[in-house]
Motif scaffolding. Structure first.
Motif, mmCIF file in Angstrom:
data_model
loop_
_atom_site.group_PDB
_atom_site.id
_atom_site.type_symbol
_atom_site.label_atom_id
_atom_site.label_comp_id
_atom_site.label_asym_id
_atom_site.label_seq_id
_atom_site.Cartn_x
_atom_site.Cartn_y
_atom_site.Cartn_z
ATOM 1 N N LYS A 523 38.892 31.730 33.864
ATOM 2 C CA LYS A 523 39.503 32.415 32.714
ATOM 3 C C LYS A 523 39.094 33.881 32.645
ATOM 4 O O LYS A 523 39.789 34.703 32.052
ATOM 5 C CB LYS A 523 39.121 31.687 31.427
ATOM 6 C CG LYS A 523 39.823 30.340 31.290
ATOM 7 C CD LYS A 523 39.340 29.564 30.085
ATOM 8 C CE LYS A 523 40.063 28.223 29.985
ATOM 9 N NZ LYS A 523 39.545 27.388 28.884
ATOM 10 N N TYR A 524 37.930 34.188 33.253
ATOM 11 C CA TYR A 524 37.507 35.590 33.330
ATOM 12 C C TYR A 524 38.089 36.275 34.569
ATOM 13 O O TYR A 524 37.828 37.451 34.803
ATOM 14 C CB TYR A 524 35.981 35.671 33.378
ATOM 15 C CG TYR A 524 35.320 35.571 32.021
ATOM 16 C CD1 TYR A 524 35.096 36.703 31.249
ATOM 17 C CD2 TYR A 524 34.933 34.343 31.508
ATOM 18 C CE1 TYR A 524 34.487 36.612 30.009
ATOM 19 C CE2 TYR A 524 34.324 34.242 30.274
ATOM 20 C CZ TYR A 524 34.106 35.381 29.524
ATOM 21 O OH TYR A 524 33.496 35.293 28.289
ATOM 22 N N GLY A 525 38.844 35.547 35.376
ATOM 23 C CA GLY A 525 39.450 36.130 36.569
ATOM 24 C C GLY A 525 38.545 36.179 37.781
ATOM 25 O O GLY A 525 38.901 36.747 38.814
ATOM 26 N N ASP A 526 37.366 35.576 37.698
ATOM 27 C CA ASP A 526 36.416 35.585 38.810
ATOM 28 C C ASP A 526 36.622 34.326 39.645
ATOM 29 O O ASP A 526 35.835 33.380 39.610
ATOM 30 C CB ASP A 526 34.988 35.658 38.271
ATOM 31 C CG ASP A 526 33.964 35.935 39.358
ATOM 32 O OD1 ASP A 526 34.340 35.884 40.547
ATOM 33 O OD2 ASP A 526 32.795 36.177 39.023
ATOM 34 N N ILE A 527 37.695 34.325 40.441
ATOM 35 C CA ILE A 527 38.070 33.129 41.186
ATOM 36 C C ILE A 527 37.084 32.807 42.305
ATOM 37 O O ILE A 527 36.872 31.646 42.659
ATOM 38 C CB ILE A 527 39.505 33.279 41.736
ATOM 39 C CG1 ILE A 527 40.019 31.951 42.296
ATOM 40 C CG2 ILE A 527 39.562 34.371 42.794
ATOM 41 C CD1 ILE A 527 40.173 30.874 41.270
ATOM 42 N N MET A 528 36.421 33.840 42.853
ATOM 43 C CA MET A 528 35.463 33.604 43.935
ATOM 44 C C MET A 528 34.248 32.816 43.437
ATOM 45 O O MET A 528 33.775 31.902 44.102
ATOM 46 C CB MET A 528 35.012 34.937 44.542
ATOM 47 C CG MET A 528 36.135 35.708 45.233
ATOM 48 S SD MET A 528 36.964 34.702 46.503
ATOM 49 C CE MET A 528 35.624 34.456 47.665
#
Length: 755
Positions: A523-528
């Motif tokens: 949800k924070y966009g930190d997919i890694m």
């Protein structure tokens, strides 16, 4: 050599009855044997009839007459009377035995041991056993049974093993006790040893022992239970019930119903109420309404419909299968309703979100003069959460106080949670602070309460207080609540802290907690980081895979989502409806029309996953986003499952590829289906706004005003003075305005600087 034959209680023929010596206390005149015989027969007769007071009275008369009691057969009934009436009399008799010098008699020693065991004085039993010169099987049976009955399970098993080394032959009741003890201890090695012993001694042929052994295996490993069951030539109703119940307890409900059907197909024993209860539980767990209804008919056919326990189980089964009408009918058919009946139907209505009906039924319960218990009050609090009415919550709180349930942990924790759901967080915290001893549930509830009400830093503070309290350590639910509180932060500082705590406490590899953490990073966009967290989960399940697939789709990596679906299936994890929805959503947002359609067709043909409204809506969204409005329109019109959500998805898609004919029809259908829902009006308004058709925008807005439909504004979340705040469009919150104005001013000054 004289042969000595064993008799009951270990007494031998060498200890046969001899006329007791009867001496008067004042002289040495012998009392007549006829009088003695009369006493003996009366004592035995009174003991046989259970008239223990008469036994002791007769014994006292003998003492007053100066009779020296040396007949072993009389000690047992007199000691039984002492067990029933007076511990002191029993100890006095024991002292008399010692004075008379007959304590060496094995049968008398066994009777005294039995007396102390029944009186709960196992210590005296063990001491007397240790002093006995000759011990027989009765001695060991009494010792082992006494130790097990009074909770010393390990010592009871050790005594049994020690007795076996001396050649001891247990009786059936002792062997049943030993099996039950091994079952409680869940000692698989001992289970197999006792099984082998029973085979060698031919005890396994006894039905009660077979069932005890079967129950023991059913509690530890159903594989062994099934093997024993298959080897049993004679199966009674207990045998079948143990197997069905065992499979239900191990969540193998399909096998439980299979065994039940096998039982019905054979010409053996008929199912009793307990058997049917287990089968109903299997239907409830599987939400198998068809088989549940068949069982209901079977209950009527067998005349069990008056059984209250079965009636309560039927209510629960129908409620879990979302058939509240049948649940209510089952409730009305119970002739003698108890508090469990009322709680079951109210709980079932709450489970199916029939909150108004549940309140009405509670009123009926009160009119019937049935006092609510803790479970009733918890159900009422669940209703209160739905209505979020502070007045109702406070009213229930007063009932809790009047009924003296404020010390019930379940009730108080639910009350704290309900006050939070009613946005009365300060009352919730005050109630929490009044709890004398906090357990892990109360700590977790308070953390969740602060998080729900928008006080994440307070939630984290409560977590730190919990960590200081060394008595209770957090569990997986606590960590889930903490991760959610950390997720309220506008940057990744707090979420990373929560993640670090989860790692230190050993929860990061847990499937539930790990899934929550990866979803947070996504949800924070930190997919890694989401991917790294996913790889750390040791026992990945369908929920973990679905969350990671959803994370890929959310962050615009649809090909990775499809690859993970393939990997998931290769590891033997079958996708569920949520997994498929996540994949379709990823295809929709990633523009993978061919892949999405291919997956949808495959599922439609194979029926591997049950497709619902949301799946059709997602496919319509996929088609409409890619400009295939005609195909999307055909799908919406051709499938009843589409519903209003599918029409809404199509209307949303009209923003990307406008078709006036389709757009007008879709907008009209959406507004007609849900005239009081703001979502349809907003979608239509946004579509016309993007196309620059401001007259249509004004027309839609006018319809909203005329119908008094209120729209729910979107919001952004920012941190102001260490408190998470919602920033809504058009908000007049002065604190937010000042903070934002200062931030913009600083940014403007920074931009003017000469770099």
């Amino acid at each position: 050599m004289k042969r000595v034959s064993p008799t009951l209680h270990g007494r031998t023929t060498s200890e046969a009855w001899k006329p007791p010596q009867i001496v008067s206390p004042c002289c040495e005149t012998v009392i007549s044997s006829s009088k003695l015989s009369n006493w003996v027969s009366k004592i035995k007769e009174s003991s046989f009839s259970g008239r223990w007071q008469d036994v002791l009275s007769l014994y006292n008369d003998m003492n007053k007459a100066g009779v020296r009691l040396t007949e072993p057969s009389l000690f047992h009934p007199i000691l039984k009377a002492c067990s029933a009436i007076s511990l002191a009399h029993g100890k006095s008799l024991h002292a008399s035995v010692i004075k008379l010098g007959v304590e060496s008699s094995t049968s008398i020693g066994n009777s005294i041991m039995d007396f102390y065991t029944k009186a709960g004085d196992v210590g005296s039993t063990i001491s007397l056993f240790g002093c006995m010169k000759i011990r027989d099987s009765v001695s060991w049976n009494i010792l082992i049974s006494g130790q097990i009955d009074h909770g010393d399970l390990d010592q009871g098993i050790r005594s049994f093993i020690q007795a076996r080394a001396t050649g001891f032959e247990p009786n059936v009741s002792t062997l049943v006790l030993v099996i039950q003890t091994i079952r409680t201890l869940k000692a698989l090695h001992e289970e197999q040893k006792i099984h082998g012993y029973m085979i060698k001694t031919e005890f396994l042929a006894i039905s009660s022992l077979q069932n005890s052994l079967l129950s023991m295996y059913a509690d530890t490993t159903m594989e062994y239970a099934q093997k024993l069951f298959d080897e049993m030539p004679n199966r009674d109703v207990i045998t079948w019930s143990v197997m069905i119940s065992g499979y239900v307890k191990t969540n193998k409900n399909h096998l439980a119903l299979q065994i039940f059907k096998e039982m019905l197909s054979q010409s053996g024993p008929e199912p009793d109420e307990q058997t049917i209860l287990s089968a109903l539980k299997a239907c409830t767990n599987l939400k198998n309404l068809i088989t549940g209804r068949t069982l209901h008919g079977f209950i009527f056919h067998k005349g069990f419909h008056h059984d209250t326990f079965l009636g309560n189980s039927l209510i629960d089964m129908y409620s879990k299968c979302n058939d509240t009408d049948s649940a209510l009918q089952s409730f009305t058919e119970i002739p003698l309703k108890n508090i469990i009946s009322w709680n079951s139907i109210i709980s079932g209505l709450v489970y199916n979100e029939k909150h108004s009906e549940a309140i009405h039924l509670f009123d009926t319960m009160q009119n019937a003069k049935i006092d609510p218990d803790a479970v009733t009050l918890v159900n009422l609090l669940q209703i209160c959460k739905h209505f979020t009415d502070p007045l109702i919550c406070k009213s229930i709180h007063t009932v809790i106080i009047r009924r003296n349930h404020e010390l019930n942990d379940l009730v108080v924790n639910t009350l704290v949670d309900t006050y939070a759901k009613c946005n009365l967080i300060f009352i919730a915290h005050k109630l929490f602070s009044l709890i004398n001893i906090h357990d892990v549930v109360s700590w977790s509830t308070m953390i969740a309460a602060f998080t729900y009400c928008g006080f994440p830093h307070e939630a984290i503070r409560v977590f730190h207080e919990m960590m200081i309290d060394s008595q209770h350590k957090p569990n997986a639910i606590t960590m889930l609540n903490l991760i959610e509180a950390c997720s309220y932060d506008s940057d990744l500082k707090l979420p990373k802290s929560g993640h670090g705590i989860a790692i230190r406490l050993g929860f990061a590899s847990d499937a539930i907690v790990g899934t929550s953490i990866l979803d947070m990073y996504a949800k924070y966009g930190d997919i890694m980081t989401s991917k790294k967290v996913f790889e750390m989960i040791s026992n990945k399940n369908v929920v973990s895979y679905s969350a990671m697939i959803g994370a890929y789709g959310m962050n615009g990596v649809p090909h990775s989502a499809l690859s993970l679906l393939t990997e998931m299936e290769s590891h033997g994890v079958k996708p569920n409806s949520v997994t498929i929805l996540s994949v379709l959503s990823a295809c929709s947002h990633g523009g993978l029309v061919h892949e999405g359609l291919s997956l949808f067709r495959k599922l439609t043909e194979t029926l591997e996953v049950k497709l619902g409204v949301e799946h059709y809506s997602c496919l319509v969204d996929l088609l409409s986003r890619s400009g295939n409005l005609d195909l999307a329109m055909k799908m919406v019109e051709g499938h009843e499952k589409g519903g209003v959500s599918a029409w809404g998805a199509l209307l949303s898609g009209c923003r990307f590829s406008f078709n006036e004919r389709i757009a007008e029809k879709v907008a009209s259908c959406v507004l007609e289906m849900e005239p009081n829902n703001s979502n349809g009006y907003m979608l239509a308004s946004n579509m016309y706004a993007k196309l620059g058709s401001w007259e249509d925008v004004a027309r839609i807005r006018g319809l909203m005003r005329d119908k008094e439909v209120k729209s729910v504004a979107g919001f952004s979340m920012i941190n102001v003075n260490n408190k998470s705040c919602r920033f809504v469009a058009g908000d007049r919150n002065q604190v937010l305005l000042d903070e934002i104005r200062d931030t913009i001013k600083e940014l403007h000054e920074f931009m003017k600087m000469d770099h």
